[in-house]
Design a protein around this motif. Structure first.
Motif, PDB file in Angstrom:
ATOM      1  N   HIS A  84      13.187  -2.637 -90.065  1.00  0.00           N
ATOM      2  CA  HIS A  84      13.853  -2.082 -91.237  1.00  0.00           C
ATOM      3  C   HIS A  84      14.550  -3.198 -91.996  1.00  0.00           C
ATOM      4  O   HIS A  84      15.207  -4.036 -91.402  1.00  0.00           O
ATOM      5  N   ARG A  85      14.383  -3.191 -93.278  1.00  0.00           N
ATOM      6  CA  ARG A  85      15.068  -4.180 -94.105  1.00  0.00           C
ATOM      7  C   ARG A  85      16.503  -3.745 -94.392  1.00  0.00           C
ATOM      8  O   ARG A  85      17.361  -4.551 -94.636  1.00  0.00           O
ATOM      9  N   GLU A  86      16.735  -2.448 -94.346  1.00  0.00           N
ATOM     10  CA  GLU A  86      18.078  -1.936 -94.562  1.00  0.00           C
ATOM     11  C   GLU A  86      18.852  -1.952 -93.249  1.00  0.00           C
ATOM     12  O   GLU A  86      18.284  -1.782 -92.181  1.00  0.00           O
ATOM     13  N   THR A  87      20.142  -2.136 -93.360  1.00  0.00           N
ATOM     14  CA  THR A  87      20.995  -2.046 -92.176  1.00  0.00           C
ATOM     15  C   THR A  87      21.134  -0.565 -91.795  1.00  0.00           C
ATOM     16  O   THR A  87      20.870   0.314 -92.626  1.00  0.00           O
ATOM     17  N   PRO A  88      21.553  -0.284 -90.564  1.00  0.00           N
ATOM     18  CA  PRO A  88      21.765   1.124 -90.200  1.00  0.00           C
ATOM     19  C   PRO A  88      22.730   1.827 -91.162  1.00  0.00           C
ATOM     20  O   PRO A  88      22.502   2.973 -91.535  1.00  0.00           O
ATOM     21  N   LYS A  89      23.764   1.128 -91.581  1.00  0.00           N
ATOM     22  CA  LYS A  89      24.736   1.741 -92.504  1.00  0.00           C
ATOM     23  C   LYS A  89      24.071   2.096 -93.833  1.00  0.00           C
ATOM     24  O   LYS A  89      24.339   3.147 -94.408  1.00  0.00           O
ATOM     25  N   GLU A  90      23.177   1.237 -94.314  1.00  0.00           N
ATOM     26  CA  GLU A  90      22.466   1.522 -95.562  1.00  0.00           C
ATOM     27  C   GLU A  90      21.505   2.692 -95.387  1.00  0.00           C
ATOM     28  O   GLU A  90      21.326   3.494 -96.304  1.00  0.00           O
ATOM     29  N   ARG A  91      20.889   2.806 -94.222  1.00  0.00           N
ATOM     30  CA  ARG A  91      19.953   3.907 -93.981  1.00  0.00           C
ATOM     31  C   ARG A  91      20.672   5.247 -93.841  1.00  0.00           C
ATOM     32  O   ARG A  91      20.165   6.277 -94.259  1.00  0.00           O
ATOM     33  N   ILE A  92      21.856   5.251 -93.245  1.00  0.00           N
ATOM     34  CA  ILE A  92      22.595   6.500 -93.028  1.00  0.00           C
ATOM     35  C   ILE A  92      23.213   7.010 -94.321  1.00  0.00           C
ATOM     36  O   ILE A  92      23.252   8.192 -94.571  1.00  0.00           O
ATOM     37  N   LYS A  93      23.699   6.108 -95.149  1.00  0.00           N
ATOM     38  CA  LYS A  93      24.197   6.394 -96.499  1.00  0.00           C
ATOM     39  C   LYS A  93      25.548   7.118 -96.576  1.00  0.00           C
ATOM     40  O   LYS A  93      26.164   7.144 -97.609  1.00  0.00           O
ATOM     41  N   TYR A 102      28.328   7.453 -90.516  1.00  0.00           N
ATOM     42  CA  TYR A 102      28.125   6.142 -89.889  1.00  0.00           C
ATOM     43  C   TYR A 102      29.295   5.799 -88.961  1.00  0.00           C
ATOM     44  O   TYR A 102      29.089   5.398 -87.817  1.00  0.00           O
TER      45      TYR A 102
END
Length: 126
Positions: free
Chosen positions: A72-81, A86
């Motif tokens: 994933h290029r996004e961090t977990p925080k970016e994916r959770i939104k 988070y």
């Protein structure tokens, strides 16, 4: 009503403590080899080299082993939104995350080193 992460954790405690974390670390320390799931293929290749095993016996095996996982290029925080979700997940999984971080520190292959030499086929063994 908006609740803080601490308030939510009080409502839904995990029951996992530092004692459980320390026990998990001591169990991991008993293993001869620990592999990080984030770079499992490279870990298996490194383990095979240590054991003098040729895992590339045929073309199909070679093709399967050389396929790289999609990162994933996004961090977990970016994916959770959602920051509150988070933060809750971080708090809920605090000891699991800590144990995973510890396992990465004793893994046969350091995945972070692989990102530096990303297009090379050799794997650095720690």
């Amino acid at each position: 009503m908006n609740r803080t992460t601490d308030e939510i954790m009080e409502l839904f405690p995990t029951g996992i403590t530092q004692e459980h974390y320390e026990h998990g670390k001591s169990l991991l320390d008993k293993f001869t080899v620990v592999l990080d799931i984030a770079c499992l293929d490279e870990g298996i290749e490194a383990l095979a080299r240590l054991l003098h095993i040729n895992i590339y016996q045929n073309e199909t095996t070679t093709e399967l082993m050389k396929k790289k996982h999609v990162h994933h290029r996004e961090t977990p925080k970016e994916r959770i939104k959602y920051n509150d979700v988070y933060d809750y997940l971080l708090a809920k999984n605090r000891w699991d995350i800590a144990l995973y971080e510890y396992s990465k520190s004793i893994s046969l292959v350091n995945c972070e080193d692989l990102s530096i030499v990303s297009n090379q086929t050799t794997t650095r063994i720690r």
